[in-house]
Design an enzyme around this catalytic site. Structure first.
Site, PDB file in Angstrom:
ATOM      1  N   GLN A   1      -2.251   3.553  -0.778  1.00  0.00           N
ATOM      2  CA  GLN A   1      -3.101   2.627  -1.540  1.00  0.00           C
ATOM      3  C   GLN A   1      -3.562   1.461  -1.768  1.00  0.00           C
ATOM      4  O   GLN A   1      -4.178   0.479  -2.742  1.00  0.00           O
ATOM      5  CB  GLN A   1      -2.493   2.022  -3.165  1.00  0.00           C
ATOM      6  N   ASN A   2      -3.515   1.189  -0.368  1.00  0.00           N
ATOM      7  CA  ASN A   2      -3.813  -0.459  -0.265  1.00  0.00           C
ATOM      8  C   ASN A   2      -5.095  -0.485  -0.326  1.00  0.00           C
ATOM      9  O   ASN A   2      -5.750  -0.139   0.524  1.00  0.00           O
ATOM     10  CB  ASN A   2      -2.896  -1.129   0.337  1.00  0.00           C
TER      11      ASN A   2
ATOM     12  N   ASP B   1      -6.114  -3.552   1.451  1.00  0.00           N
ATOM     13  CA  ASP B   1      -6.501  -4.794   2.889  1.00  0.00           C
ATOM     14  C   ASP B   1      -6.574  -4.569   4.097  1.00  0.00           C
ATOM     15  O   ASP B   1      -7.533  -5.553   4.884  1.00  0.00           O
ATOM     16  CB  ASP B   1      -5.127  -5.536   2.439  1.00  0.00           C
TER      17      ASP B   1
ATOM     18  N   HIS C   1      -7.608   3.646  -2.513  1.00  0.00           N
ATOM     19  CA  HIS C   1      -8.420   3.748  -3.741  1.00  0.00           C
ATOM     20  C   HIS C   1      -9.570   2.455  -3.189  1.00  0.00           C
ATOM     21  O   HIS C   1      -9.797   1.173  -3.732  1.00  0.00           O
ATOM     22  CB  HIS C   1      -7.149   2.533  -3.860  1.00  0.00           C
TER      23      HIS C   1
ATOM     24  N   CYS D   1     -27.678  -0.635  -7.975  1.00  0.00           N
ATOM     25  CA  CYS D   1     -28.515   0.088  -6.633  1.00  0.00           C
ATOM     26  C   CYS D   1     -27.385   1.287  -5.424  1.00  0.00           C
ATOM     27  O   CYS D   1     -27.891   1.478  -4.946  1.00  0.00           O
ATOM     28  CB  CYS D   1     -29.517  -0.173  -6.162  1.00  0.00           C
TER      29      CYS D   1
ATOM     30  N   CYS E   1     -31.685  -6.017  -6.363  1.00  0.00           N
ATOM     31  CA  CYS E   1     -31.962  -6.257  -8.691  1.00  0.00           C
ATOM     32  C   CYS E   1     -31.646  -7.018  -9.026  1.00  0.00           C
ATOM     33  O   CYS E   1     -31.802  -6.857 -10.160  1.00  0.00           O
ATOM     34  CB  CYS E   1     -31.415  -4.101  -8.362  1.00  0.00           C
TER      35      CYS E   1
ATOM     36  N   SER F   1       5.905   1.806  -2.743  1.00  0.00           N
ATOM     37  CA  SER F   1       5.670   2.352  -3.442  1.00  0.00           C
ATOM     38  C   SER F   1       6.548   2.483  -4.189  1.00  0.00           C
ATOM     39  O   SER F   1       7.891   2.780  -3.928  1.00  0.00           O
ATOM     40  CB  SER F   1       4.684   3.151  -2.866  1.00  0.00           C
TER      41      SER F   1
HETATM   42  P1  NAD Z   1       4.005  -1.461  -6.459  1.00  0.00           P
HETATM   43  O1  NAD Z   1       3.286  -2.812  -7.040  1.00  0.00           O
HETATM   44  O2  NAD Z   1       3.804  -1.150  -7.687  1.00  0.00           O
HETATM   45  O3  NAD Z   1       4.883  -1.260  -5.758  1.00  0.00           O
HETATM   46  C1  NAD Z   1       5.656  -2.350  -4.273  1.00  0.00           C
HETATM   47  C2  NAD Z   1       7.131  -1.452  -3.927  1.00  0.00           C
HETATM   48  O4  NAD Z   1       7.122  -1.833  -2.952  1.00  0.00           O
HETATM   49  C3  NAD Z   1       7.636  -2.148  -4.827  1.00  0.00           C
HETATM   50  O5  NAD Z   1       9.034  -1.145  -5.679  1.00  0.00           O
HETATM   51  C4  NAD Z   1       8.414  -3.679  -4.040  1.00  0.00           C
HETATM   52  O6  NAD Z   1      10.479  -3.284  -4.460  1.00  0.00           O
HETATM   53  C5  NAD Z   1       8.359  -3.016  -2.774  1.00  0.00           C
HETATM   54  N1  NAD Z   1       8.334  -3.593  -1.617  1.00  0.00           N
HETATM   55  C6  NAD Z   1       7.832  -4.847  -1.699  1.00  0.00           C
HETATM   56  N2  NAD Z   1       7.974  -5.666  -0.080  1.00  0.00           N
HETATM   57  C7  NAD Z   1       8.758  -4.102   0.429  1.00  0.00           C
HETATM   58  C8  NAD Z   1       9.364  -4.978   2.096  1.00  0.00           C
HETATM   59  N3  NAD Z   1       8.697  -5.588   2.485  1.00  0.00           N
HETATM   60  N4  NAD Z   1       9.630  -2.867   1.965  1.00  0.00           N
HETATM   61  C9  NAD Z   1      10.058  -2.118   1.361  1.00  0.00           C
HETATM   62  N5  NAD Z   1       9.832  -2.014  -0.334  1.00  0.00           N
HETATM   63  C10 NAD Z   1       8.918  -3.256  -0.463  1.00  0.00           C
HETATM   64  O7  NAD Z   1       2.783  -0.738  -5.456  1.00  0.00           O
HETATM   65  P2  NAD Z   1       1.902   0.880  -5.354  1.00  0.00           P
HETATM   66  O8  NAD Z   1       3.053   1.513  -5.826  1.00  0.00           O
HETATM   67  O9  NAD Z   1       1.526   0.497  -4.204  1.00  0.00           O
HETATM   68  O10 NAD Z   1       1.148  -0.040  -6.635  1.00  0.00           O
HETATM   69  C11 NAD Z   1       0.098  -0.972  -6.824  1.00  0.00           C
HETATM   70  C12 NAD Z   1      -1.206  -0.849  -6.790  1.00  0.00           C
HETATM   71  O11 NAD Z   1      -1.684  -1.802  -6.435  1.00  0.00           O
HETATM   72  C13 NAD Z   1      -1.675   0.391  -6.095  1.00  0.00           C
HETATM   73  O12 NAD Z   1      -3.079   1.004  -6.566  1.00  0.00           O
HETATM   74  C14 NAD Z   1      -2.424  -0.422  -4.710  1.00  0.00           C
HETATM   75  O13 NAD Z   1      -4.200  -0.403  -4.309  1.00  0.00           O
HETATM   76  C15 NAD Z   1      -2.811  -1.941  -5.692  1.00  0.00           C
HETATM   77  N6  NAD Z   1      -2.400  -3.215  -4.550  1.00  0.00           N
HETATM   78  C16 NAD Z   1      -2.894  -3.355  -3.326  1.00  0.00           C
HETATM   79  C17 NAD Z   1      -2.302  -4.466  -2.555  1.00  0.00           C
HETATM   80  C18 NAD Z   1      -3.046  -4.366  -0.592  1.00  0.00           C
HETATM   81  O14 NAD Z   1      -4.040  -4.030  -1.116  1.00  0.00           O
HETATM   82  N7  NAD Z   1      -2.169  -5.009  -0.377  1.00  0.00           N
HETATM   83  C19 NAD Z   1      -1.955  -5.247  -2.772  1.00  0.00           C
HETATM   84  C20 NAD Z   1      -1.240  -5.168  -4.884  1.00  0.00           C
HETATM   85  C21 NAD Z   1      -1.545  -4.213  -5.130  1.00  0.00           C
END
Ligand code: NAD
Length: 253
Positions: A104-105, A107, A122, A133, A159, A197
């Site tokens: 979902q990240n 990065d 995502h 465009c 554009c 997540s």
């Molecule tokens: P979320 O923010 O809803 O949840 C993250 C979960 O990870 C939490 O429950 C937290 O306790 C847990 N967590 C944090 N650090 C941890 C670790 N070291 N070890 C184990 N667990 C850990 O994240 P989500 O469910 O991915 O949803 C967030 C949305 O935001 C997604 O759609 C994503 O695209 C976006 N997002 C992306 C980034 C990125 O690209 N790095 C950062 C923030 C949000």
């Protein structure tokens, strides 16, 4: 408690060894150790900002405000390096224990760590796209627009229309082709391993339930509890960095 953790790690290793095809679903929690805050965790971005800011309607109605937030969010991304979670998952793929990562990240850190089969459900923060465009732009281009010219909204050089990050905003639809790609990976897997997540964001929040209904196994590694814990085959609450490092060590033994 420590003994319990050892036992759970051992059980996860056994499940991984028995699995024919494991798909990993990762969330923002896999990148917190790289300095990128998650959204809903204990130090999450939503403790500081209103989630409304990252919605599709906020982008349309208040683009200056949206881009101001996007640039703040992107700052840590520019400096981020893969951490032991990304590296362990890449190593598990190399050893044949992981076949695909659905992330979902936005990065790009899984690819930077060496993972090959990554689906960016995502999208990515590293590209932006013209809403008119469709011309794609690098993040570097966006930064040149934002900083020297002090413009708060990056624009297309052809554009003149506004650019949008090539990432899915809240209340925006996931591209069908990407979603179908995930479904076919999930169809073929016999184990879904969720890492970092809350499982609160759709459609991936429903992936564990979907595979479980097909009689497959689900494993979860997360700091906090998730809504699917009770239906999972194994849950390990803790730092995924320490846990996955130990999983790789045990597999190599
Ligand atoms: P979320 O923010 O809803 O949840 C993250 C979960 O990870 C939490 O429950 C937290 O306790 C847990 N967590 C944090 N650090 C941890 C670790 N070291 N070890 C184990 N667990 C850990 O994240 P989500 O469910 O991915 O949803 C967030 C949305 O935001 C997604 O759609 C994503 O695209 C976006 N997002 C992306 C980034 C990125 O690209 N790095 C950062 C923030 C949000």
């Amino acid at each position: 408690m420590h003994k319990d953790l050892d036992g759970r790690i051992q059980k996860l290793v056994e499940i991984l060894r028995q699995s024919r095809k494991c798909v990993v679903l990762t969330g923002a929690g896999v990148s917190t150790e790289s300095g990128i805050p998650d959204f809903r965790g204990p130090n999450g971005t939503w403790k500081k900002y209103d989630p409304e800011i990252s919605t599709a309607s906020s982008f349309v109605l208040k683009p200056h405000q949206f881009w101001f937030f996007a640039i703040q969010f992107a700052g840590p991304l520019l400096r981020a390096e893969p951490n032991p979670i990304h590296k362990s998952l890449a190593e598990l793929e190399k050893m044949g224990y992981v076949s695909c990562i659905i992330t979902q990240n936005i990065d790009g850190l899984h690819q930077k760590a060496g993972s090959r089969n990554v689906i960016e459900l995502h999208g990515t923060a590293w590209r932006s796209v013209c809403v008119n465009c469709g011309q794609k732009y690098s993040f570097e281009y966006v930064m040149t627009q934002m900083v020297p010219m002090c413009s708060l909204v990056p624009r297309c050089m052809w554009c003149g229309h506004i650019l949008k990050p090539d990432a899915t905003l809240f209340f925006e639809e996931i591209p069908q082709q990407l979603y179908q790609q995930c479904l076919s990976e999930l169809d073929e897997c016999d184990l879904l391993l969720v890492v970092g997540s809350t499982l609160l964001v759709e459609p991936s929040g429903s992936f564990p339930e979907m595979v479980k209904k097909q009689g497959k196994k689900v494993a979860i590694i997360n700091l906090e509890k998730t809504w699917f814990d009770e239906n999972s085959d194994i849950v390990i609450n803790g730092n995924a960095s320490e846990i996955l490092t130990r999983v790789v060590q045990q597999i190599k033994k």
